[in-house]
Every structure is written in structure tokens, then in C-alpha cells.
Write a protein that holds these residues in place. Structure first.
Motif, PDB file in Angstrom:
ATOM      1  N   PRO A  99       0.736  -1.289   0.137  1.00 35.91           N
ATOM      2  CA  PRO A  99      -0.080  -0.051  -0.039  1.00 35.91           C
ATOM      3  C   PRO A  99       0.802   1.109   0.028  1.00 35.91           C
ATOM      4  CG  PRO A  99      -0.150  -0.997   2.256  1.00 35.91           C
ATOM      5  CD  PRO A  99       0.635  -2.038   1.133  1.00 35.91           C
ATOM      6  N   VAL A 100       2.154   1.039   0.673  1.00 36.61           N
ATOM      7  CA  VAL A 100       2.798   2.315   0.648  1.00 36.61           C
ATOM      8  C   VAL A 100       3.316   2.855  -0.715  1.00 36.61           C
ATOM      9  CG1 VAL A 100       4.828   3.300   1.705  1.00 36.61           C
ATOM     10  CG2 VAL A 100       3.744   1.494   3.024  1.00 36.61           C
ATOM     11  N   VAL A 101       3.680   1.799  -1.497  1.00 34.02           N
ATOM     12  CA  VAL A 101       4.050   2.170  -3.009  1.00 34.02           C
ATOM     13  C   VAL A 101       2.935   2.610  -3.901  1.00 34.02           C
ATOM     14  CG1 VAL A 101       5.223   1.127  -5.129  1.00 34.02           C
ATOM     15  CG2 VAL A 101       6.023   0.443  -2.715  1.00 34.02           C
ATOM     16  N   TYR A 102       1.810   1.823  -3.330  1.00 38.86           N
ATOM     17  CA  TYR A 102       0.488   2.026  -4.347  1.00 38.86           C
ATOM     18  C   TYR A 102       0.211   3.605  -4.303  1.00 38.86           C
ATOM     19  CZ  TYR A 102      -3.869   1.519  -6.258  1.00 38.86           C
ATOM     20  OH  TYR A 102      -5.149   1.772  -7.212  1.00 38.86           O
ATOM     21  N   ILE A 103       0.036   3.945  -2.911  1.00 32.48           N
ATOM     22  CA  ILE A 103      -0.423   5.228  -2.381  1.00 32.48           C
ATOM     23  C   ILE A 103       0.360   6.442  -2.991  1.00 32.48           C
ATOM     24  CG2 ILE A 103      -0.662   6.790  -0.341  1.00 32.48           C
ATOM     25  CD1 ILE A 103      -1.928   4.511   1.010  1.00 32.48           C
ATOM     26  N   GLU A 104       1.594   6.031  -2.910  1.00 31.21           N
ATOM     27  CA  GLU A 104       2.643   7.040  -3.320  1.00 31.21           C
ATOM     28  C   GLU A 104       2.403   7.215  -5.167  1.00 31.21           C
ATOM     29  OE1 GLU A 104       5.094   9.982  -2.497  1.00 31.21           O
ATOM     30  OE2 GLU A 104       5.165   8.016  -1.166  1.00 31.21           O
ATOM     31  N   GLU A 105       2.332   5.995  -5.816  1.00 26.93           N
ATOM     32  CA  GLU A 105       2.439   5.727  -7.145  1.00 26.93           C
ATOM     33  C   GLU A 105       0.927   6.710  -7.606  1.00 26.93           C
ATOM     34  OE1 GLU A 105       4.443   1.935  -8.563  1.00 26.93           O
ATOM     35  OE2 GLU A 105       2.543   2.089  -8.466  1.00 26.93           O
ATOM     36  N   LYS A 106      -0.057   6.451  -6.986  1.00 18.73           N
ATOM     37  CA  LYS A 106      -1.172   7.028  -7.233  1.00 18.73           C
ATOM     38  C   LYS A 106      -1.661   8.543  -6.890  1.00 18.73           C
ATOM     39  CE  LYS A 106      -2.854   3.247  -9.437  1.00 18.73           C
ATOM     40  NZ  LYS A 106      -3.074   3.199 -10.649  1.00 18.73           N
ATOM     41  N   GLY A 107      -0.849   8.906  -6.120  1.00 18.15           N
ATOM     42  CA  GLY A 107      -0.914  10.474  -5.724  1.00 18.15           C
ATOM     43  C   GLY A 107      -1.983  10.426  -4.622  1.00 18.15           C
ATOM     44  N   LEU A 108      -2.109   9.496  -4.001  1.00 15.92           N
ATOM     45  CA  LEU A 108      -3.162   9.630  -2.782  1.00 15.92           C
ATOM     46  C   LEU A 108      -2.842   9.843  -1.483  1.00 15.92           C
ATOM     47  CD1 LEU A 108      -4.931   6.044  -3.493  1.00 15.92           C
ATOM     48  CD2 LEU A 108      -5.700   8.352  -4.303  1.00 15.92           C
ATOM     49  N   LYS A 109      -1.421  10.330  -1.280  1.00 14.91           N
ATOM     50  CA  LYS A 109      -0.876  10.923   0.045  1.00 14.91           C
ATOM     51  C   LYS A 109      -1.258  12.316   0.306  1.00 14.91           C
ATOM     52  CE  LYS A 109       3.190  10.257   2.581  1.00 14.91           C
ATOM     53  NZ  LYS A 109       4.551   9.786   2.765  1.00 14.91           N
ATOM     54  N   ILE A 110      -1.982  12.356   1.443  1.00 15.66           N
ATOM     55  CA  ILE A 110      -2.004  13.652   1.874  1.00 15.66           C
ATOM     56  C   ILE A 110      -0.900  14.606   1.766  1.00 15.66           C
ATOM     57  CG2 ILE A 110      -3.113  14.912   3.825  1.00 15.66           C
ATOM     58  CD1 ILE A 110      -5.025  12.506   4.471  1.00 15.66           C
TER      59      ILE A 110
END
Ligand code: ADP
Ligand code: MG
Ligand code: ZN
Length: 480
Positions: free
Chosen positions: A403-414
Motif C-alpha cells: 500500500p505504501v508504494v501504491y499510495i505514492e504512485e497513485k498520488g493518494l498521499k495527503i
């Protein structure tokens, strides 16, 4: 009509999860092409000799220890003699005189509370082959793949009084065996089979009535129906002044009725005698001690520990410990994220919801515990919105993505307090001059309108808290 009490005792056969059969090296795997998992021993060829599989004894001991049994440290195998084409030796190797475990009990929970069900004994024996009648018109075929698969037969005392108690007892055994890794206990696949012995007696009577034994029960529903049907049949006989005949009956769940299969045979009919091909088994004190010490934590202990140690509710603890696999996955996530309560919420909410939605059995759910733990931490640190975290978790559940990589890649990080938040806010205020002047004029309802717009625009890249804070600041400074 008189009041009657139902008396039920169970004989439960459990197929053990060993790789090989009880007296030969053939595979126990379910579903191979007919007669491919066979050898001279398990097809009863002359001159072949059985060799006991140590793992079978170990599994029987584990089951017996968990069910508070005493152990016959010198136990023997006996031949139960009868002819049937699925039984190539013309005898089944079983245990009559010195069963490996005896005199135990398990506790069940029913709507009326806790109750002890005594276990008369648990003995080891071999399974028979399988006759196939249906697909052929004028002949029957036999498949010996199952011949020699190890079983333990668990015989209860006649301590049960209703189908509710019977089902609670079976669930108890199944859960125990699964936790011990001794069997998967699937009624549908026949790795757990229950024969129901039932009699009725007038309420208040001290003596038991004549019982019948029902076979062919392969679901909890069939068991409940069969108990109800047989109870009624016996009461009708007694009410008409007739006697119940001791016999074995076959339950037909489609017709919802049973018919007599054979009159009940006694142990003496089988001409049991000690099997001369197998030496007695000696079970050392040390072996028993080792097994006691390595016994895994079972459901009840886990459940209590979750309540005490993690502060979880009784309900959550019960659900999370239903299978050992799920409980262990939960414990791993809890200790990795350091927050058992949050982890429990994720399991009770998302994990079990998705399992149900996707038709996956809870014990088949599998993902790296780090992945959910990371996700929980990110939500806690407000690095991802709870809504987005739930969406990302579905990917963890299905494909075990990181999930860490995925969130980073999809720009979902707040991204708190960066230009994005302020520039978006400025733009939105500018685009909506009407609502803005209302808000500046003191119409607080419009606040929510802007928060909603911001959240949609930012797609979860800012938390609602951060948006509210930025908006409040901006409005206050403009009001001055
Ligand atoms: P057998 O080995 O001949 O089948 P057992 O005496 O070992 O007979 O009993 C088999 C099962 O029947 C046990 O689970 C026992 O609890 C149950 N049972 C025995 N007597 C009764 C009875 N009168 N009513 C209901 N169940 C009974
Ligand atoms: Mg019996
Ligand atoms: Zn074999």
C-alpha cells in the motif's frame, strides 16, 4: 400427550490431515483418479504388512489432550471383521479394547449456557474405500484411494438433549481440530462424519430408551432435520404402544425421512481380536509431556486473552478467533501496527466484509500482515484518508499489493499545508463569489458547501480536518 426428553450420543469420524495413509506410504490426497493412491497394503493383498504412521498417533494424542482425555499409554489395534466390497481385507483395523484416548470432555455454549459433554473415547482406525453406484446402470465400481486413510472416531456419552447441543458440539470439535491442525473437518467433503444415536424417554425417567443410529448426515441442516424426524418417529411408536427397534437408519435429506438399513450389530458380531500384524504402541511420558507443552492456544483461551489484553468486546473476540488462520493474521497485524483495537476494527469491518462479498472463507484470507499494518499507520498519521485507505485495502485483499508504494504512485498521499491546499482553496473561493459573500456575511451553512467542494477537488489528498482548518483561517482573515 406425555412429555418426552431426547437423548443423543454421537460417533464422529474425523479424517486426519496426514500426508500419507495410516499403514502404508500412499497419499491421502482427496480426488485423485480412482485407484491411483493405492498399494498392496491398502488394497489388502496377501503377504502385505501394515506399518503404523507415527503422525497418526501424534494427531490422535493432540486431539485427546485438547479434549481432556486420559491416555492408554499401551494401546493396541484390533480387527473388526466384516465383508463389504469397499473393505478389501475383510476386516477394518480399529481399536476396541484399548482405545488411545478415553474419559474426556469438551464444553459447549448454547443459548441455555455452558455445558460439558463427556467423551467416552477416541480411537484410531482406517477408512474404507468408496463404492460408486450411481453413474453405472448394471454394475458398481470401487475406488480404494480412501482405503487406509487415517481416522479418529470420537464417541461421546449420551449427554446431548437437542439438535442445538449437537451442532454446538460438532462445531466445538471442528474448531478444536482445525486449531490443532489435525483435520480440516469438512462435513461436505466427508472429512468429518457424524452418526447420531438417539432415543427418547418420558420426562423425569431415569432409564434410557432404546436408541437408533442414523448415518449419512453430511450437513448441520441434515443433522437437525434428522434429529427432529427421528424424535417424532420414536414418540409416535411409543404413543401407539409399540417398541422402538434398535437399528441403523439411513437419513435421506431430500425426502426428509429415514429408513432402516440394518438391525444393530454388537461388538461381538464383528469377532474383534487384537491385530497380530501390529505390535502394541507404547506412548512414553515424555512424548505426552512434549505434546502438552507444544499444544497451541485454542479458541477459548485466545478469546479471553483478546478481551483482557487487547480490550476487545466479547463479540469481536469470538468472531476473530473463529479460525486459527484468521486469528493469527489479526494478531500479526495488531502487533505490527501496535494498535490491536484499530486492527480489530479493520478486521471486523473491511476484512470480513470483503471476505463475505467475494465469497472467500475467512480462513482462506491471506495477505502480508505488514501491508494492512502500514495502511493502518498511514491513516493514523493522517497520511491517507480513511476512504482512500479502504479502497487501497481492497487491492491488498485481492492482490496483496504494497500500500505504501501504491499510495505514492497513485498520488493518494495527503500533502498537508502545501501550495496545493491553499491554491485550490483560493481558486474555489474565487469561482464561487455568491456563496463566499454569504459565508463572509455569517451564513455558516455555506461552510459545508466549500468543504465538500474542496474534498472532491483534492480527491483525498487532504484530510477533512486540514481542509476545515485552512478554510476557517482564510474566512477569518477575510472577515477582519
Ligand atoms: P456401539 O459401539 O454398539 O455403537 P456404544 O454403547 O458405544 O454402542 O454407543 C454408541 C453411541 O451411542 C455413543 O455415542 C453413546 O453415547 C450413544 N448411546 C448409547 N446409548 C444411547 C441411548 N440409549 N440413547 C442415545 N444414545 C445412546
Ligand atoms: Mg459404535
Ligand atoms: Zn497403500
Amino acid at each position: 400427550m406425555k412429555q418426552y426428553e431426547t437423548i443423543i450420543g454421537l460417533e464422529v469420524h474425523v479424517e486426519l490431515a496426514t500426508k500419507t495413509k495410516i499403514f502404508c506410504g500412499c497419499s491421502t490426497e482427496f480426488g485423485g483418479a480412482p485407484n491411483t493412491h493405492t498399494c498392496p497394503v491398502c488394497t489388502g493383498m496377501p503377504g502385505s504388512l501394515p506399518v503404523l504412521n507415527r503422525q497418526v498417533v501424534e494427531y490422535a494424542l493432540k486431539a485427546g489432550i485438547a479434549a481432556n482425555c486420559r491416555i492408554h499409554q499401551l494401546c493396541k489395534f484390533d480387527r473388526k471383521n466384516y465383508f463389504y466390497p469397499d473393505n478389501p481385507q475383510n476386516y477394518q483395523i480399529s481399536q476396541l479394547y484399548l482405545p488411545i484416548c478415553y474419559d474426556g470432555w469438551v464444553e459447549i455454549d448454547t443459548s441455555a449456557g455452558r455445558k460439558k459433554i463427556r467423551i467416552h473415547e477416541m480411537h484410531m482406525e482406517e477408512d474404507a474405500g468408496k463404492l460408486i453406484h450411481d453413474e453405472w446402470e448394471d454394475c458398481s465400481l470401487v475406488d480404494y484411494n480412501r482405503s487406509g486413510v487415517p481416522l479418529i472416531e470420537i464417541v461421546s456419552e449420551p449427554d446431548m438433549r437437542s439438535s442445538e447441543e449437537v451442532i454446538a458440539y460438532l462445531e466445538k470439535l471442528r474448531c478444536m481440530m482445525q486449531y490443532l491442525g489435525v483435520s480440516d473437518c469438512k462435513l461436505q467433503e466427508g472429512s468429518m462424519r457424524a452418526d447420531v444415536n438417539l432415543s427418547v424417554r418420558e420426562a423425569g425417567s431415569e432409564t434410557f430408551g432404546t436408541r437408533t443410529e442414523m448415518k449419512n448426515l453430511n450437513s448441520f441442516k441434515a443433522i437437525a432435520h434428522a434429529i427432529e424426524g427421528e424424535r417424532e418417529r420414536q414418540i409416535e411408536l411409543l404413543e401407539a404402544g409399540k417398541a422402538v427397534v434398535q437399528e441403523t437408519r439411513r437419513w435421506d435429506d431430500n425426502k426428509e425421512s429415514s429408513h432402516a438399513m440394518r438391525s444393530k450389530e454388537d461388538a461381538k458380531d464383528y469377532r474383534y481380536f487384537p491385530d497380530p500384524d501390529l505390535p502394541p504402541v507404547h506412548i512414553s511420558d515424555e512424548w505426552i509431556r512434549e505434546l502438552r507443552e507444544s499444544q497451541p492456544e485454542l479458541k477459548e483461551e485466545k478469546q479471553l486473552r483478546y478481551q483482557k489484553e487487547f480490550g476487545l468486546s466479547e463479540y469481536d473476540s469470538r468472531i476473530l478467533t473463529e479460525t486459527r488462520q484468521l486469528a493469527e493474521l489479526f494478531e500479526d497485524v495488531a502487533s505490527l501496527c501496535g494498535n490491536p483495537k484499530k486492527a480489530a476494527n479493520w478486521f471486523m469491518g473491511e476484512v470480513l466484509r470483503l471476505a463475505k462479498e467475494k465469497g472467500r472463507e475467512p480462513e482462506k484470507v491471506s495477505f502480508a500482515p505488514e501491508h494492512l499494518a502500514d495502511l493502518i499507520e498511514m491513516v493514523e498519521k493522517k497520511e491517507v484518508s480513511p476512504q482512500n485507505a479502504r479502497k487501497v485495502f481492497e487491492k491488498v485483499f485481492d492482490q496483496d499489493i504494497d500500500p505504501v508504494v501504491y499510495i505514492e504512485e497513485k498520488g493518494l498521499k495527503i500533502v498537508e499545508d502545501t501550495g496545493l491546499l491553499t491554491s485550490t482553496l483560493e481558486r474555489i473561493l474565487e469561482e464561487n463569489p455568491g456563496p463566499l459573500s454569504e459565508l463572509l456575511g455569517g451564513k455558516e451553512k455555506v461552510f459545508g458547501f466549500f468543504v465538500g467542494k474542496m474534498m472532491r477537488e483534492l480527491k483525498g489528498k487532504a484530510s477533512p480536518d486540514a481542509v476545515r482548518e485552512a478554510l476557517t483561517k482564510e474566512i477569518e482573515s477575510r472577515r477582519k
